[in-house]
Design a protein around this motif. Structure first.
Motif, short mmCIF file in Angstrom:
data_model
loop_
_atom_site.label_atom_id
_atom_site.label_comp_id
_atom_site.label_asym_id
_atom_site.label_seq_id
_atom_site.Cartn_x
_atom_site.Cartn_y
_atom_site.Cartn_z
N SER A 253 0.94 -1.13 -0.10
CA SER A 253 0.01 0.05 -0.08
C SER A 253 0.79 1.08 0.14
O SER A 253 0.58 2.25 -0.85
N MET A 254 2.09 1.22 0.73
CA MET A 254 2.84 2.27 0.96
C MET A 254 3.60 2.55 -0.40
O MET A 254 3.48 3.71 -1.08
N VAL A 255 3.84 1.48 -1.01
CA VAL A 255 4.65 1.68 -2.40
C VAL A 255 3.81 2.03 -3.50
O VAL A 255 4.05 3.15 -4.31
N LEU A 256 2.56 1.71 -3.55
CA LEU A 256 1.32 2.22 -4.61
C LEU A 256 0.97 3.55 -4.30
O LEU A 256 0.57 4.27 -5.41
N ASN A 257 1.08 4.01 -3.17
CA ASN A 257 0.83 5.36 -2.86
C ASN A 257 2.09 6.29 -2.95
O ASN A 257 1.75 7.67 -2.60
N THR A 258 3.32 5.73 -2.94
CA THR A 258 4.32 6.70 -3.27
C THR A 258 4.79 6.99 -4.87
O THR A 258 5.15 6.04 -5.29
N ARG A 259 4.64 8.14 -5.19
CA ARG A 259 5.03 8.37 -6.39
C ARG A 259 6.57 8.32 -6.50
O ARG A 259 7.37 9.38 -5.89
N PRO A 260 7.00 7.47 -7.66
CA PRO A 260 8.47 7.66 -8.00
C PRO A 260 8.98 8.74 -8.56
O PRO A 260 8.23 9.41 -9.48
N MET A 261 10.12 9.15 -8.38
CA MET A 261 10.72 10.24 -9.53
C MET A 261 10.90 9.48 -10.64
O MET A 261 11.94 8.90 -10.82
N VAL A 262 10.36 9.99 -11.43
CA VAL A 262 10.21 9.19 -12.94
C VAL A 262 11.11 9.86 -13.85
O VAL A 262 11.27 11.14 -14.03
#
Length: 264
Positions: A253-262
């Motif tokens: 859940s944390m990963v899915l709600n953390t936006r990566p620096m694309v």
């Protein structure tokens, strides 16, 4: 063959011998993608992912004997992959028709299995030539913008639904989430896509684990190390599968709600 390692090299040698016997001249090129290309082949955990190149459309009937005999010789790991032409590799696979593929020893005459941008990108990044010209000379089609868009969509659809279903403890998915397989699949699956977006290239499961330990707080290190441990071996880090499931779901859940620096 040094880069292949003993197990992939043995399977490739057997495959080419069988292909040349049952369908002489058919396989002009053989390349490995997947974990071998990413430097992450793990005996007992990884399959061998191949791309076989043919000159033109062909009758797939002889391939059933090829892959049946290969299975009899080397039942593990699976030798999974697809058959393409040289021209196919230079075109967008998302726009190409379905073709011949092999998944868990079953030959399919019209399948989309592995016929997507991820395969083409991994092949271009580090594909291993077993037969045929070096990958760098093939002109393999890549499109990072499209791959990044597809990766984000995968996180928003497949993985979000997977998390929702696995969060229902009394269901089949909720019970399956207690298993070793689903733990490593879930934790490293979402992390790998997150890392791919952040790094601008398709990454391996092991590299994704290292990325998570560096990118996310210590609160998550135990479940990440457990997911890697399941692939590579070692003592379990959890006594309770219920505690492990809770940490896995919270981490995902944390990963899915953390936006990566694309990296565009």
């Amino acid at each position: 063959m040094t880069r292949l390692g003993e197990i992939p090299a043995r399977s490739c040698a057997s495959y080419l011998e069988l292909a040349d016997r049952h369908a002489p001249g058919l396989v002009e090129g053989l390349y490995l993608q997947g974990s071998v290309a990413l430097g992450d082949f793990t005996p007992g955990a990884s399959d061998i992912d191949f791309v076989a190149v043919v000159a033109e459309p062909f009758d797939p009937a002889p391939l059933r004997a090829v892959h049946a005999e290969l299975k009899a010789r080397h039942p593990k790991p699976h030798f999974d992959g697809l058959y393409v032409t040289w021209d196919d590799l230079r075109e967008d696979p998302e726009r190409s028709p379905a073709g011949v593929s092999v998944h868990e020893w079953r030959v399919r005459e019209s399948s989309r299995f592995e016929r997507h941008l991820v395969t083409w990108h991994v092949l271009a990044q580090g594909g291993v030539a077993v037969r045929g010209p070096e990958v760098e000379t093939l002109g393999v089609h890549t499109d990072w913008a499209a791959l990044a868009e597809g990766t984000r969509a995968n996180l928003a659809t497949y993985w979000t639904r997977w998390l929702e279903r696995s969060s229902r403890p009394a269901t089949w998915m909720g019970m399956a989430a207690l298993s070793d397989y689903q733990t490593t699949w879930g934790v490293l699956g979402v992390t790998r896509l997150h890392h791919t977006l952040a790094s601008g290239r398709v990454t391996s499961k092991t590299a994704a684990g290292a990325y998570a330990l560096a990118a996310f707080g210590e609160r998550w290190h135990r479940i990440v190390r457990e997911a890697v441990r399941i692939r590579t071996g070692g003592p379990a880090l959890y006594r309770s599968p219920f505690r492990r499931r809770a940490d896995m779901l919270a981490y995902m859940s944390m990963v899915l709600n953390t936006r990566p620096m694309v990296r565009e």
